[in-house]
Scaffold this active site. Structure first.
Site, mmCIF file in Angstrom:
data_model
loop_
_atom_site.group_PDB
_atom_site.id
_atom_site.type_symbol
_atom_site.label_atom_id
_atom_site.label_comp_id
_atom_site.label_asym_id
_atom_site.label_seq_id
_atom_site.Cartn_x
_atom_site.Cartn_y
_atom_site.Cartn_z
ATOM 1 N N CYS A 148 0.925 -1.282 0.093
ATOM 2 C CA CYS A 148 0.088 -0.195 0.156
ATOM 3 C C CYS A 148 1.104 1.350 0.053
ATOM 4 O O CYS A 148 0.677 1.943 -0.741
ATOM 5 C CB CYS A 148 -1.129 -0.103 1.188
ATOM 6 S SG CYS A 148 -2.380 -1.280 1.129
ATOM 7 N N ASN A 149 1.980 1.254 0.954
ATOM 8 C CA ASN A 149 2.820 2.457 0.847
ATOM 9 C C ASN A 149 3.454 2.655 -0.432
ATOM 10 O O ASN A 149 3.729 3.692 -0.840
ATOM 11 C CB ASN A 149 3.541 2.394 2.253
ATOM 12 C CG ASN A 149 4.640 3.643 2.194
ATOM 13 O OD1 ASN A 149 4.519 4.651 2.445
ATOM 14 N ND2 ASN A 149 5.966 3.265 1.765
#
EC number: 3.4.19.3
Length: 239
Positions: A171-172
Site C-alpha cells: 500500500c505504501n
C-alpha cells in the site's frame, strides 16, 4: 459541461479476507457512480453541478512489483484528473485518510509476495527497510483535501481518522509511486484511502458496513472534485 475523469483503484485479493472492501468499493463507484449521495443543502454548492463525471476502476494484485505498473498503465490510458487509491487496514475501526507516503519498503517485499501467510509474518520480523527510490525524497504529502473530507465524514456520521502510516509494504509503495508520478503532473489530484474490514454487525469491533465504506469514498470523490474546481489552501491538511 466540464468533464472530470476519476480513477478509483483497489486490490483484488487479501489473504484470509472474504469480502475485500478495496475491490468492492472501487467496483461500486465505477458501476454506479455517485448514486445515493446525500442531498446538497440549501446553502451548499454542489461540486457536481455542470460536471460530466466519469469514474473508472482499476484492480491490482497485492504485489509490490505489479501493483504500480498496472495503475500507471491505467493512468496513461484514462488520463484522469483525480486518482484515489484504496487499500485494506485490517485493524482499523473506520476510514483512514493517509497523509503521506514514505520512501521505505521491506527489503524482501518482492520475495514475500509468493510466501504463505505464516512465512510472510516470519519474513517481516527479520526484514530490514530499504528506500523505494534511492534518489527520491523521504516522503510525499497527499494531494487530497483531507480537512474538508473529514468534515464531510463527521456530517455523515462516518468514523474516520488521519493516518501517517500506510505501512512499508504494497500500500505504501503504491502510494509513494503514485505521488511521485503526481509530482510531475501538478494538475492531477491523487491520494490513498485505507479501508477497514467489512463488518455488517454495527458492533464495536473493527470494521464498517460495506455500504458505509462506499458512501465514504463517494464523499472523498465529491470533496476532491470541489477542491479540483475551486482550489484553495484552507481545506488542505499539510501537517
Amino acid at each position: 459541461m466540464e468533464q472530470i475523469k476519476v480513477i478509483v483503484a483497489g486490490y483484488d485479493h487479501y489473504e484470509g479476507v472474504d469480502v475485500n472492501p478495496s475491490y468492492q468499493v472501487s467496483q461500486a463507484l465505477a458501476e454506479h457512480g455517485m448514486e445515493g449521495m446525500r442531498p446538497v443543502g440549501p446553502t451548499e454548492e454542489d461540486p457536481l453541478e455542470g460536471v460530466d463525471l466519469a469514474i473508472s476502476s482499476v484492480t491490482m494484485p497485492v504485489s509490490f512489483a505489479k501493483a504500480w505498473p498496472i495503475l500507471h498503465e491505467a493512468i496513461e490510458r484514462v488520463r484522469p484528473d483525480i486518482i484515489i487509491a484504496t487499500g485494506l487496514k485490517r485493524r482499523a475501526r473506520g476510514i483512514a485518510m493517509e497523509r503521506c507516503a514514505v520512501n521505505l519498503k521491506e527489503d524482501d517485499a518482492d520475495d514475500r509476495e509468493n510466501l504463505g501467510e505464516q512465512e510472510s509474518r516470519d519474513a517481516v520480523r527479520h526484514a530490514s527497510r530499504q528506500p523505494i527510490d534511492p534518489q527520491g525524497p523521504a516522503a510525499y504529502w497527499t494531494r487530497l483535501p483531507l480537512r474538508a473530507i473529514l468534515h464531510d465524514f463527521g456530517t455523515c456520521g462516518i468514523p474516520a481518522t488521519l493516518s501517517s502510516d500506510a505501512g512499508t509494504y504494497v500500500c505504501n509503495a503504491l502510494f509513494y509511486n503514485l505521488l511521485a508520478w503526481a509530482a510531475g503532473h501538478k494538475d492531477v489530484l491523487a491520494g490513498f484511502v485505507s479501508l477497514p474490514l467489512v463488518n455488517e454487525s454495527g458492533g464495536q469491533e473493527c470494521g464498517l458496513p460495506l455500504d458505509q465504506q462506499i458512501q465514504a469514498v463517494r464523499e472523498v470523490v465529491n470533496e476532491t472534485i470541489r477542491y479540483y474546481r475551486r482550489p484553495s489552501s484552507s481545506p488542505i491538511l499539510i501537517a
